[in-house]
Design an enzyme around this catalytic site. Structure first.
Site, short mmCIF file in Angstrom:
data_model
loop_
_atom_site.label_atom_id
_atom_site.label_comp_id
_atom_site.label_asym_id
_atom_site.label_seq_id
_atom_site.Cartn_x
_atom_site.Cartn_y
_atom_site.Cartn_z
N THR A 27 0.81 -1.23 -0.04
CA THR A 27 0.02 -0.14 -0.13
C THR A 27 0.95 1.25 0.01
O THR A 27 1.98 0.96 0.22
CB THR A 27 -0.70 -0.06 1.28
OG1 THR A 27 -0.05 0.26 2.25
CG2 THR A 27 -1.81 -1.21 1.44
N ALA A 56 3.10 -1.05 4.93
CA ALA A 56 2.55 0.19 5.57
C ALA A 56 3.48 1.38 5.58
O ALA A 56 4.62 1.06 6.00
CB ALA A 56 1.91 -0.31 6.78
N VAL A 82 7.63 -2.10 7.02
CA VAL A 82 7.44 -0.79 7.05
C VAL A 82 8.26 -0.25 5.88
O VAL A 82 9.21 -0.27 5.59
CB VAL A 82 8.04 -0.26 8.30
CG1 VAL A 82 8.36 1.40 8.40
CG2 VAL A 82 7.77 -0.54 9.68
N LYS A 83 7.25 0.77 5.14
CA LYS A 83 7.73 1.21 3.97
C LYS A 83 7.94 2.51 4.22
O LYS A 83 7.60 3.48 4.93
CB LYS A 83 6.39 1.24 2.87
CG LYS A 83 6.84 1.27 1.49
CD LYS A 83 5.58 1.02 0.63
CE LYS A 83 5.64 1.01 -0.87
NZ LYS A 83 4.30 1.17 -1.45
N ILE A 84 9.41 3.00 3.62
CA ILE A 84 10.01 4.19 4.03
C ILE A 84 10.56 4.75 2.73
O ILE A 84 10.87 4.19 1.71
CB ILE A 84 11.30 3.95 4.78
CG1 ILE A 84 11.04 3.14 5.92
CG2 ILE A 84 11.98 5.17 5.12
CD1 ILE A 84 12.25 2.50 6.75
#
Ligand code: E4P
Length: 230
Positions: A27, A56, A82-84
């Protein structure tokens, strides 16, 4: 190559998942905004549905807050990645979260050098956006090929190449051939990957011919046949 679905829409995820082809979900803030639902509840629901990585994304722009957001997001469900964003601060956060054993997806990658930096910072996934490069008249596929080669040249780099911003089935075939570990694919493209007019035409002909077979009831006929041999 693993197949992730690139959406926050539960109905789309449920449908594609029922085909037995989905290994994970990505996402981003735009996809979450499109659904108009609570972020965390949506991520939790997706992660319960698909037993695979669910990206996310943090929205903070400074490393300390990114890390805080990342640590909390990782607590929502064991499937959360964890998307960064690929920035100086993002690299700092990626490095810190990786050291805590939290999986990361470093996103918005548009050049191979960025992918090298993300891998050095311990990223679990790097997301090169091939469709958005194609839109600029730059060969997105070439970026995937280059990153796959760079990572293969150094076995110490464990980052997975996650081809993102996929626009059509040809993109999927090309990134699979190039050696991407994952492609994240919109639902519309996943549907296109199943269809071919020759499949429909062949199926129609088989059904037409079948109508001339005297007993067309496979279930009834097989059940009777099996019982007669028991
Ligand atoms: C990646 O994880 C992004 O969510 C996505 O692939 C971006 O694609 P777009 O260029 O179609 O927005």
């Amino acid at each position: 190559m693993k197949i992730f679905i690139d959406t926050a829409n539960l109905a789309e995820i449920r449908e594609a998942h029922s085909w037995g082809v989905i290994d994970g979900v990505t996402t981003n803030p735009s996809l979450i905004a499109k659904e108009g639902r609570d972020f965390i509840a949506t991520i939790h629901e997706i992660a319960e549905l698909v037993d695979g990585p669910v990206s996310a994304e943090v929205v903070a722009q400074d490393a300390p807050t990114m890390i805080k957001e990342g640590l909390l997001l990782a607590k929502v469900h064991r499937n959360v990645v964890v998307k960064i964003p690929l920035t100086y601060e993002g690299l700092k956060a990626c490095s810190a979260l990786s050291k805590e054993g939290i999986r990361t997806n470093v996103t918005l990658c548009f050049q191979a050098a960025q992918a090298l930096m993300a891998a050095k910072a311990g990223a679990t996934y790097i997301s090169p956006f091939i469709g958005r490069l194609d839109d600029l008249g730059v060969d997105g596929l070439q970026l995937i090929q280059s990153i796959v080669k760079i990572y293969a040249n150094d076995p110490a780099l464990k980052t997975n190449v996650l081809a993102a911003s996929i626009r059509d089935p040809l993109h999927v075939v090309q990134v699979a051939e190039a050696g991407a570990h994952v492609a994240t694919i919109p639902f519309k493209v996943l549907k296109q990957m199943v269809l071919h007019p020759m499949t429909d035409r062949g199926n129609e002909q088989f059904l037409k011919d079948w109508k001339t077979v005297p007993d067309q009831d496979i279930i009834g006929q097989t059940t009777r046949w099996l019982a007669s041999r028991a």
